[in-house]
Design a protein around this motif. Sequence first.
Motif, PDB file in Angstrom:
ATOM      1  N   ALA A  50       0.469  -0.952  -0.076  1.00  0.00           N
ATOM      2  CA  ALA A  50       0.044  -0.275  -0.179  1.00  0.00           C
ATOM      3  C   ALA A  50       1.032   0.978  -0.449  1.00  0.00           C
ATOM      4  N   THR A  52       1.931   4.775   0.364  1.00  0.00           N
ATOM      5  CA  THR A  52       1.429   6.139   0.906  1.00  0.00           C
ATOM      6  C   THR A  52       2.401   6.806   1.286  1.00  0.00           C
ATOM      7  N   TRP A 130      -0.155  11.656  -0.282  1.00  0.00           N
ATOM      8  CA  TRP A 130      -0.809  11.606   1.384  1.00  0.00           C
ATOM      9  C   TRP A 130       0.068  12.631   1.928  1.00  0.00           C
ATOM     10  N   HIS A 196     -22.309  -2.955  -8.051  1.00  0.00           N
ATOM     11  CA  HIS A 196     -21.438  -2.939  -6.720  1.00  0.00           C
ATOM     12  C   HIS A 196     -21.613  -4.424  -6.501  1.00  0.00           C
ATOM     13  N   THR A 203     -16.988 -11.365  -7.955  1.00  0.00           N
ATOM     14  CA  THR A 203     -16.051 -11.785  -7.111  1.00  0.00           C
ATOM     15  C   THR A 203     -16.331 -13.400  -6.513  1.00  0.00           C
ATOM     16  N   ALA A 218      -3.313  -6.398  -3.605  1.00  0.00           N
ATOM     17  CA  ALA A 218      -3.896  -5.105  -3.239  1.00  0.00           C
ATOM     18  C   ALA A 218      -4.837  -5.297  -2.015  1.00  0.00           C
ATOM     19  N   ARG A 219      -4.576  -4.548  -1.143  1.00  0.00           N
ATOM     20  CA  ARG A 219      -5.733  -4.140   0.108  1.00  0.00           C
ATOM     21  C   ARG A 219      -7.059  -3.319  -0.692  1.00  0.00           C
ATOM     22  N   GLU A 220      -7.459  -3.045  -1.587  1.00  0.00           N
ATOM     23  CA  GLU A 220      -8.228  -2.256  -2.373  1.00  0.00           C
ATOM     24  C   GLU A 220      -9.098  -3.224  -3.012  1.00  0.00           C
ATOM     25  N   GLY A 221     -10.329  -2.735  -3.779  1.00  0.00           N
ATOM     26  CA  GLY A 221     -10.458  -3.189  -4.557  1.00  0.00           C
ATOM     27  C   GLY A 221     -11.241  -4.385  -4.840  1.00  0.00           C
ATOM     28  N   LEU A 222     -11.459  -5.310  -5.593  1.00  0.00           N
ATOM     29  CA  LEU A 222     -11.870  -6.060  -5.526  1.00  0.00           C
ATOM     30  C   LEU A 222     -11.957  -7.404  -7.076  1.00  0.00           C
ATOM     31  N   ASN A 225     -15.035  -7.048 -11.341  1.00  0.00           N
ATOM     32  CA  ASN A 225     -15.622  -5.831 -10.851  1.00  0.00           C
ATOM     33  C   ASN A 225     -16.041  -4.892 -12.676  1.00  0.00           C
TER      34      ASN A 225
END
Length: 401
Positions: A50, A52, A130, A196, A203, A218-222, A225
């Motif tokens: 991630a 940052t 960030w 969504h 998924t 990744a930490r985010e997303g599916l 999509n």
Amino acid sequence: MTATARLEISRAEHAQRRGRLAQRLQDSGLSRICVFGPVRVAYLTGFHFAATERPVALVLSDAGDVTMLLPELEAEHYAHQCPDLPGPLTYPEYPGGGSGRHPLTVLADHLRTAPPGRVAADHDGYENRWGYRGPALSALLGQPIVDGLALIDDLRMIKSPAEIALIREACRWGDHAHRVMQDAITPGANELMVSHGASLQATRDLLAALGDRYVPKAREGLPANTMFISGANTAHPHGLHRNAGVQPGDVLVTGAYGVVGGYESELERTMHVGDPTPDFERYFAAMLGAQDAGLAALRAGRTCAEVEADVRAQIEGLGLTHLVRHHTGHAFGLEGHEHPFLDLDDHTVIEPGMIFSIEPGLYVPGLAGFRHSDTVLVTEDGAERLSLYPRDLPSLLIPVS
């Protein structure tokens, strides 16, 4: 990649990439390169993280030696993903964590201990994200930094067999997500809820089918999509969602993609709710003809500009050039948009193994936008469409009763 293999790039392939980059450093008379871009770090090492405000940097020497700069909080994560690489150079925290030292000074001190030589980087310091603020690498070292971005990104243009296999699998799930969404669209359905909900269902299907072969990066997303926008809003190439229900007569422009091993696919379609009008059919046919021209034009040995010129000629022949808002497509892989671009001012020569979107669009103010996009692999003797969702109008109509 066997049926039971984990769906990710192997450590051996990451090592090969670093070897090719080290050879390019030698050929360019460079002693080392600093890589700050998170996707480029992942491309060369397999370390996905991630990004940052805390700087992460890879230093690769012309001999292929690796040094990674990390915040201490990422050290264990790095060791888990990259057990084949040396332990990292760490700092306590950004902007210093009480050390009184900015993280980039730690990197600069390390570089100053290395034998003298020309240093390249993909950026002259860490990217501003960030809230990050920091010095340029050139200022810290007191010497010019060679722009080395193309040294890495030119390697990324041509996909390996393993990359192509991951993108092919991503296309399969992008197609599936789109089908789940299309089946769920009915008059009155809310764009956000359907988009969504379909992404989540697709998924679930992907994870059930692939099991532990699927490795999130990744930490985010599916992993799968899909989305759509509707009505006159589609006349904006990047129109935002409406918090409203689908209505009979609406034009829909959709998007769907999978993410497998960190690699993405791309699929977009233009749809209609209920019976289409003659105007819709005319513009739809023009858009489809333009995409056909792009699919026919994409060949090894040609340039990106020549592909775009063929598409523009097709549109100009219909007298619709005034409805064009963007170029025909772009490369992609670990990122949704990568170099090169199918654009009149991009003269990159197309080679086998490149992957592009083909997505010429026509945008009629006050009416709608018209755009299909497909993932296309350049082969030795032509091009192969990897996203296989139907493109014809009858397949893209939403019934109203």
